[in-house]
Design a protein around this motif. Structure first.
Motif, PDB file in Angstrom:
ATOM      1  N   PRO A  66      16.857 -26.773 -44.173  1.00 21.30           N
ATOM      2  CA  PRO A  66      17.728 -25.669 -43.786  1.00 21.30           C
ATOM      3  C   PRO A  66      16.939 -24.641 -42.993  1.00 21.30           C
ATOM      4  O   PRO A  66      15.828 -24.268 -43.379  1.00 21.30           O
ATOM      5  CB  PRO A  66      18.192 -25.103 -45.139  1.00 21.30           C
ATOM      6  CG  PRO A  66      17.103 -25.470 -46.091  1.00 21.30           C
ATOM      7  CD  PRO A  66      16.570 -26.790 -45.620  1.00 21.30           C
ATOM      8  N   THR A  69      16.508 -20.929 -41.670  1.00 24.00           N
ATOM      9  CA  THR A  69      16.898 -19.544 -41.903  1.00 24.00           C
ATOM     10  C   THR A  69      17.090 -18.830 -40.565  1.00 24.00           C
ATOM     11  O   THR A  69      16.646 -19.325 -39.516  1.00 24.00           O
ATOM     12  CB  THR A  69      15.809 -18.816 -42.704  1.00 24.00           C
ATOM     13  OG1 THR A  69      14.586 -18.837 -41.932  1.00 24.00           O
ATOM     14  CG2 THR A  69      15.565 -19.497 -44.054  1.00 24.00           C
ATOM     15  N   ARG A 125      18.934 -23.549 -48.867  1.00 22.71           N
ATOM     16  CA  ARG A 125      19.049 -22.568 -47.787  1.00 22.71           C
ATOM     17  C   ARG A 125      18.860 -21.155 -48.330  1.00 22.71           C
ATOM     18  O   ARG A 125      18.169 -20.325 -47.730  1.00 22.71           O
ATOM     19  CB  ARG A 125      20.414 -22.710 -47.100  1.00 22.71           C
ATOM     20  CG  ARG A 125      20.542 -21.873 -45.830  1.00 22.71           C
ATOM     21  CD  ARG A 125      21.896 -22.122 -45.167  1.00 22.71           C
ATOM     22  NE  ARG A 125      22.058 -23.522 -44.798  1.00 22.71           N
ATOM     23  CZ  ARG A 125      21.533 -24.073 -43.711  1.00 22.71           C
ATOM     24  NH1 ARG A 125      20.807 -23.328 -42.882  1.00 22.71           N
ATOM     25  NH2 ARG A 125      21.739 -25.346 -43.440  1.00 22.71           N
ATOM     26  N   VAL A 148      20.166 -26.597 -39.078  1.00 22.39           N
ATOM     27  CA  VAL A 148      19.414 -27.553 -39.888  1.00 22.39           C
ATOM     28  C   VAL A 148      18.484 -28.374 -38.991  1.00 22.39           C
ATOM     29  O   VAL A 148      18.782 -28.659 -37.832  1.00 22.39           O
ATOM     30  CB  VAL A 148      20.360 -28.483 -40.679  1.00 22.39           C
ATOM     31  CG1 VAL A 148      21.184 -29.350 -39.723  1.00 22.39           C
ATOM     32  CG2 VAL A 148      19.607 -29.347 -41.673  1.00 22.39           C
ATOM     33  N   ASP A 199      22.454 -26.635 -49.397  1.00 18.29           N
ATOM     34  CA  ASP A 199      22.972 -25.266 -49.421  1.00 18.29           C
ATOM     35  C   ASP A 199      22.181 -24.377 -50.368  1.00 18.29           C
ATOM     36  O   ASP A 199      21.893 -23.214 -50.065  1.00 18.29           O
ATOM     37  CB  ASP A 199      24.455 -25.266 -49.803  1.00 18.29           C
ATOM     38  CG  ASP A 199      25.330 -25.880 -48.726  1.00 18.29           C
ATOM     39  OD1 ASP A 199      24.897 -25.878 -47.553  1.00 18.29           O
ATOM     40  OD2 ASP A 199      26.431 -26.367 -49.050  1.00 18.29           O
TER      41      ASP A 199
END
Length: 293
Positions: free
Chosen positions: A154, A156, A266, A137, A263
């Motif tokens: 977030p 990846t 994300r 993060v 979340d």
């Protein structure tokens, strides 16, 4: 000399671009004001600040809101995204990597260029079947955000891989640093897109144009491209807006909606990264899109 600069000098700078490039002119005015304010405190000049707006230039120049065209920043067409992303990957240099990171995170240029390593948590992989992973993060402090609120992004696997491959400069905290150290300039990131557009035109192609304005796409327009993609993919409006760090609802609504959907975002950003690579999700299948001619 700064001690000799007058209101008329400032007006000669601003008036030629005040109605045609209002946002730029307004920023220039503010920066001139800051420089002259420092000069006064440092003892290099005396008297009122000739670049001050209220009760000064406001009496001569029309308010920016009344003359600004209000045009959106040129965005990249969704159909051009995979081809553009593939070409960007072939570009060398720190500015190109910053543009990649900007695209993967849908962040603003200033947020990316000002990113420091202390804001980045690259996460941790599981060392055993019972050890949980710590997702990567990027936490941007409120002091660097346009809306004045801390923003979590977030990261990846593509974003993490990009960061891990970057060189680091001793004594420099910036993730994306300039050739001589310090923060990259806004122009350096914009220049990458201009060079990509110029290469397309030189090859006889129209390049990467905004579908509506027909102007060449710019870095800030990539946020609009992401927003359009999220809408067409059916992602909730609030989640897409949070990803862009936009204010959501009224002050009362924000008081109750404290989750930043990290979340869930994300998964959305992973989907976005796949789209950049040319993958279109259809059910559980991934279809690789052909590059546009």
């Amino acid at each position: 000399l700064v001690s000799e600069i007058t209101v008329q000098d400032v007006l000669r700078v601003l008036q030629p671009i005040w109605t045609s490039k209002t946002e730029t002119a307004s920023r220039v005015r503010g920066r001139i004001e800051n420089v002259l304010s420092w000069a006064t405190v440092a003892g290099h000049r005396e008297g009122d600040n000739p670049a001050r707006w209220k009760g000064n230039l406001s009496e001569t120049l029309p308010k920016p809101a009344k003359v600004a065209k209000g045009e959106n920043q040129p965005a990249l067409a969704l159909g051009d995204v995979p081809r553009w992303w593939s070409e960007l990957a072939q570009r060398g240099g720190m500015a190109a990597r910053a543009l990649e990171f900007l695209t993967l995170t849908a962040a603003r240029s200033g947020e990316v260029r000002g990113a420091i390593w202390d804001e980045i948590d690259l996460g941790a992989g599981a060392t055993s079947a019972t050890t949980a992973t710590r997702p990567a993060v990027w936490t941007i402090p409120a002091s660097r955000m346009k809306n004045g609120r801390q923003h979590r992004v977030p990261l990846t696997p593509e974003a993490v891989a990009l960061l891990e491959a970057l060189p680091r400069l001793d004594g420099c905290p910036f993730v994306f640093f300039a050739p001589r150290g310090g923060m990259l300039s806004d122009m350096s990131v914009s220049a990458v897109m201009r060079r990509m557009q110029a290469a397309q035109v030189k090859a006889g192609n129209v390049g990467y144009l905004d579908p509506a304005s027909k102007r060449p796409a710019v870095p800030h327009g990539l946020r609009s491209t992401f927003r359009q993609w999220a809408a067409e993919r059916g992602y909730p409006r609030d989640m897409a807006e949070i990803a862009l760090a936009h204010w959501q609802g009224s002050e009362v609504e924000r008081a109750y909606q404290r989750s930043d959907m990290l979340d869930r975002r994300r998964a959305m950003m992973a989907d976005w990264a796949g789209f950049l690579r040319g993958e279109a999700l259809q059910g559980d299948n991934i279809v690789t899109l052909g590059a546009a001619g």
